[in-house]
Design a protein around this motif. Sequence first.
Motif, PDB file in Angstrom:
ATOM      1  N   VAL A 142       0.839  -1.196   0.000  1.00  0.00           N
ATOM      2  CA  VAL A 142       0.000   0.000   0.000  1.00  0.00           C
ATOM      3  C   VAL A 142       0.877   1.250   0.000  1.00  0.00           C
ATOM      4  O   VAL A 142       1.914   1.303   0.663  1.00  0.00           O
ATOM      5  CB  VAL A 142      -0.964   0.015   1.206  1.00  0.00           C
ATOM      6  CG1 VAL A 142      -1.885  -1.195   1.175  1.00  0.00           C
ATOM      7  CG2 VAL A 142      -0.217   0.083   2.521  1.00  0.00           C
ATOM      8  N   GLY A 143       0.485   2.227  -0.793  1.00  0.00           N
ATOM      9  CA  GLY A 143       1.230   3.477  -0.860  1.00  0.00           C
ATOM     10  C   GLY A 143       2.523   3.420  -1.638  1.00  0.00           C
ATOM     11  O   GLY A 143       3.233   4.432  -1.719  1.00  0.00           O
ATOM     12  N   SER A 144       2.844   2.269  -2.223  1.00  0.00           N
ATOM     13  CA  SER A 144       4.142   2.131  -2.885  1.00  0.00           C
ATOM     14  C   SER A 144       4.241   2.950  -4.171  1.00  0.00           C
ATOM     15  O   SER A 144       5.342   3.224  -4.645  1.00  0.00           O
ATOM     16  CB  SER A 144       4.445   0.659  -3.176  1.00  0.00           C
ATOM     17  OG  SER A 144       3.486   0.093  -4.048  1.00  0.00           O
ATOM     18  N   MET A 145       3.088   3.337  -4.755  1.00  0.00           N
ATOM     19  CA  MET A 145       3.122   4.194  -5.935  1.00  0.00           C
ATOM     20  C   MET A 145       3.507   5.639  -5.580  1.00  0.00           C
ATOM     21  O   MET A 145       3.878   6.419  -6.451  1.00  0.00           O
ATOM     22  CB  MET A 145       1.759   4.208  -6.633  1.00  0.00           C
ATOM     23  CG  MET A 145       1.306   2.854  -7.135  1.00  0.00           C
ATOM     24  SD  MET A 145       2.369   2.202  -8.414  1.00  0.00           S
ATOM     25  CE  MET A 145       2.363   0.469  -7.979  1.00  0.00           C
ATOM     26  N   LYS A 146       3.379   5.960  -4.290  1.00  0.00           N
ATOM     27  CA  LYS A 146       3.846   7.247  -3.745  1.00  0.00           C
ATOM     28  C   LYS A 146       3.086   8.461  -4.266  1.00  0.00           C
ATOM     29  O   LYS A 146       3.556   9.589  -4.194  1.00  0.00           O
ATOM     30  CB  LYS A 146       5.349   7.437  -3.971  1.00  0.00           C
ATOM     31  CG  LYS A 146       6.200   6.313  -3.399  1.00  0.00           C
ATOM     32  CD  LYS A 146       7.672   6.616  -3.493  1.00  0.00           C
ATOM     33  CE  LYS A 146       8.513   5.431  -3.020  1.00  0.00           C
ATOM     34  NZ  LYS A 146       8.184   4.989  -1.665  1.00  0.00           N
ATOM     35  N   PHE A 147       1.887   8.240  -4.820  1.00  0.00           N
ATOM     36  CA  PHE A 147       1.065   9.345  -5.300  1.00  0.00           C
ATOM     37  C   PHE A 147      -0.293   9.294  -4.606  1.00  0.00           C
ATOM     38  O   PHE A 147      -1.054   8.346  -4.796  1.00  0.00           O
ATOM     39  CB  PHE A 147       0.876   9.280  -6.814  1.00  0.00           C
ATOM     40  CG  PHE A 147       2.143   9.523  -7.587  1.00  0.00           C
ATOM     41  CD1 PHE A 147       2.598  10.811  -7.804  1.00  0.00           C
ATOM     42  CD2 PHE A 147       2.873   8.457  -8.074  1.00  0.00           C
ATOM     43  CE1 PHE A 147       3.769  11.037  -8.522  1.00  0.00           C
ATOM     44  CE2 PHE A 147       4.047   8.667  -8.788  1.00  0.00           C
ATOM     45  CZ  PHE A 147       4.495   9.967  -9.008  1.00  0.00           C
TER      46      PHE A 147
END
Length: 235
Positions: A142-147
């Motif tokens: 989760v949140g690894s796309m950082k957008f």
Amino acid sequence: MCGCQIPHEKVFKHPLRREGEQHGVTVQSFCFGRYPVTQAQWKAVASFPQINRELNPNPSHFQGANRPVECVSWDDAEEFCLRLLHHTKKQYRLPSEAEWEYACRAGTKTAFHFGETLKTDLANYNGKYGGEGDYRQETTEVGSMKFANRFGLYDMHGNVWEWCQDHWHDSYEGAPTDGSAWINTSHNPKGRILRGGSWYTGLANCRSMRRLYANSGQEHNTYGFRVACSSSWIL
């Protein structure tokens, strides 16, 4: 649980089947999970005392403590929220469909909160079917796309479909206008709604307005959820 407080919106235009067909919904302020529920969070809450049903502490197909939990049904997600509510005494629950879409859009009117299209460096979906990019064939942390969107929420497009409270209805004609869930056990008692698309779905199914129907007892490795809270507490 880490989350964001979603501001009050006087009138939110909630689409019907296409972005052009809308009706006004008043959404009250609520708190919403910054990320989908992770496998580590799921395991912790699954250890709390049972309310209505047993929970598998490790149901996911794609393993990873910080990946979203999947292979969970609506019934499982509801049990999770009830256990969290009883443990914390805070009003944790699944979001209504109107709340979910309002949180996803974060004030935008485009097909995605990023704009009119997506790339797979922005969201985890099947890039072979629309948009630009790759097909990872699995969930990502989760949140690894950082957008995040303007409300600070991650993974609202792709990764896992997210369960909502509402029963399924073919359209929004007659739906509540106060942002609450549309509960109608006589219409379709087992049909529930998922939103947001997944790692498996193409671009079109990740749009802010896209809806998916599933039986409340159905599990799939594309089905997850995030929690909402009616109080002013941060999740």
